[in-house]
Scaffold this active site. Structure first.
Site, PDB file in Angstrom:
ATOM      1  N   THR A 269      18.495  59.653  -8.640  1.00  0.00           N
ATOM      2  CA  THR A 269      17.804  58.391  -9.084  1.00  0.00           C
ATOM      3  C   THR A 269      16.648  58.270  -8.089  1.00  0.00           C
ATOM      4  O   THR A 269      16.870  58.690  -7.034  1.00  0.00           O
ATOM      5  CB  THR A 269      18.766  57.101  -9.129  1.00  0.00           C
ATOM      6  OG1 THR A 269      19.560  57.052 -10.233  1.00  0.00           O
ATOM      7  CG2 THR A 269      17.979  55.752  -9.300  1.00  0.00           C
TER       8      THR A 269
ATOM      9  N   ARG B 153      24.880  56.309 -23.118  1.00  0.00           N
ATOM     10  CA  ARG B 153      25.314  55.709 -21.960  1.00  0.00           C
ATOM     11  C   ARG B 153      24.265  55.031 -21.151  1.00  0.00           C
ATOM     12  O   ARG B 153      23.268  55.621 -20.935  1.00  0.00           O
ATOM     13  CB  ARG B 153      25.860  56.714 -21.156  1.00  0.00           C
ATOM     14  CG  ARG B 153      26.646  56.436 -19.780  1.00  0.00           C
ATOM     15  CD  ARG B 153      25.623  56.471 -18.711  1.00  0.00           C
ATOM     16  NE  ARG B 153      26.357  56.617 -17.334  1.00  0.00           N
ATOM     17  CZ  ARG B 153      25.690  56.569 -16.267  1.00  0.00           C
ATOM     18  NH1 ARG B 153      24.404  56.638 -16.254  1.00  0.00           N
ATOM     19  NH2 ARG B 153      26.404  56.343 -15.097  1.00  0.00           N
TER      20      ARG B 153
HETATM   21  N1  ASP Z   1      22.926  55.530 -10.495  1.00  0.00           N
HETATM   22  C1  ASP Z   1      22.528  56.686 -11.627  1.00  0.00           C
HETATM   23  C2  ASP Z   1      23.398  56.300 -13.106  1.00  0.00           C
HETATM   24  O1  ASP Z   1      24.508  56.172 -12.792  1.00  0.00           O
HETATM   25  C3  ASP Z   1      22.729  57.972 -10.969  1.00  0.00           C
HETATM   26  C4  ASP Z   1      22.459  58.232  -9.666  1.00  0.00           C
HETATM   27  O2  ASP Z   1      21.825  57.351  -9.139  1.00  0.00           O
HETATM   28  O3  ASP Z   1      22.979  59.191  -9.187  1.00  0.00           O
HETATM   29  O4  ASP Z   1      22.868  56.643 -14.057  1.00  0.00           O
END
Ligand code: ASP
Length: 331
Positions: free
Chosen positions: A194, A222
């Protein structure tokens, strides 16, 4: 003699408290920008030197872009937006171009932003066409009566706001296609990073923003923590600004970004202790992988993660410009 002792004690207390105040004020930076590009199993031994160079250069570019805005007297909101856009426009990170693919092989992106001064916030979830989802989140905050728009409604809104839209071929990269195919063959969801930024500007205002493609092979529809205010993003001028990255479901259930702010507000905890407790104790004990970046109202900042690595960087008015990828011990 007793009188002399009392006078010395009074002088000592006065001297040390005056000294503390002075040193806190003189040490507090005018502005701070902290960014992340995702946390996970990022190990130096698996990282090709050329790719490492590309990541470090892009993180620096994001820092310099946002840092220049802060230096020139711009707001924390504008600085974090600009820094996040640099990472969204790069195929290296899982946000905007280079977002990971759902079980249907398409992108569904999430983003959010929060203004610590006004407590206003905006977010989009499950968007397919917006080139820079962080701009759409900002537009939701500034130009609607709502906080979160999803799917087609959010895509249409961004279009009516005049934001740039792209078709799927822009977002999907060869690298993400390969990891999608691998995840599909194993029928396994994969965590994938992210991007985010937090800042304190010269006016004492905090802001936080986060943008993501979510997880590889996630279910259609999702939504992770990144577009959820309090989970992946939070900012309050009285405490801190936080942006998270990691296994979203854990971050949602533990309201991670707000939890850190609340520990400061209600328990009077220091930012570093609050972040450490939430990430390295609370989340770690239940298997919630990930990390956060945060800056507080006094310009203290932290990058805290319980994974082997996190793409991260900081720039301050004191002249600090620092980018890192691996754990502190691996550096
Ligand atoms: N937090 C993000 C999600 O669950 C993914 C990540 O940060 O790795 O969509």
């Amino acid at each position: 003699m007793l009188r002399g002792l009392i006078i010395s004690l009074v002088l000592l207390v006065c001297f040390s408290s005056c000294k503390n105040n002075t040193s806190i004020n003189s040490k507090a930076p005018q502005y701070v920008l902290v960014i992340h590009g995702g946390a996970g199993t990022i190990l130096k031994k698996n990282m090709p030197a050329e790719i490492e160079k590309q990541y470090l250069a892009k993180l620096k570019e994001a820092l310099n872009t946002g840092g220049t805005i802060l230096k020139d007297g711009g707001t924390s909101l504008d600085a974090i937006t600009a820094a996040i856009m640099v990472m969204e426009n790069s195929p290296l990170f899982n946000a905007g171009k280079g977002s990971v693919l759902t079980e249907e092989g398409i992108v569904e992106m999430d983003a959010s932003i929060m203004d610590g001064k006004t407590s206003l916030a905006g977010a989009v979830a499950g968007v397919h066409t917006i080139k820079n989802p962080i701009l759409a989140a900002k537009a939701v905050m500034e130009n609607t009566a709502h906080v979160l728009l999803t799917g087609l409604g959010a895509d249409n809104f961004a279009f009516t706001q005049g934001l740039n839209v792209e078709d799927s071929s822009y977002f999907i990269t060869e690298r993400r296609l390969k990891s999608f195919q691998k995840a599909k063959s194993k029928n396994k969801i994969k965590k994938h990073g992210t991007v985010g930024a937090v800042a304190l500007d010269k006016y004492g205002n905090l802001a936080a923003g986060t943008s993501t493609g979510g997880m590889t092979y996630k279910m259609k529809g999702r939504v992770g923590d990144s577009p959820l205010i309090g989970a992946g993003t939070y900012a309050d001028n009285n405490t801190c600004a936080v942006s998270a990255t990691g296994h979203g479901e854990y971050f949602i259930r533990n309201v991670v970004a707000y939890d850190i702010s609340a520990l400061m507000k209600y328990k009077d905890m220091h930012l570093n202790d609050a972040a450490n407790y939430v990430i390295n104790e609370k989340l770690k004990n239940i298997g919630g992988d990930g990390g956060i970046i945060a800056v507080d109202k006094d310009g203290e900042y932290t990058t805290t993660f319980n994974t082997p690595g996190m793409y991260r960087g900081v720039i301050t008015s004191d002249g600090i410009v620092d980018v890192k990828i691996y754990s502190e011990t691996e550096y």
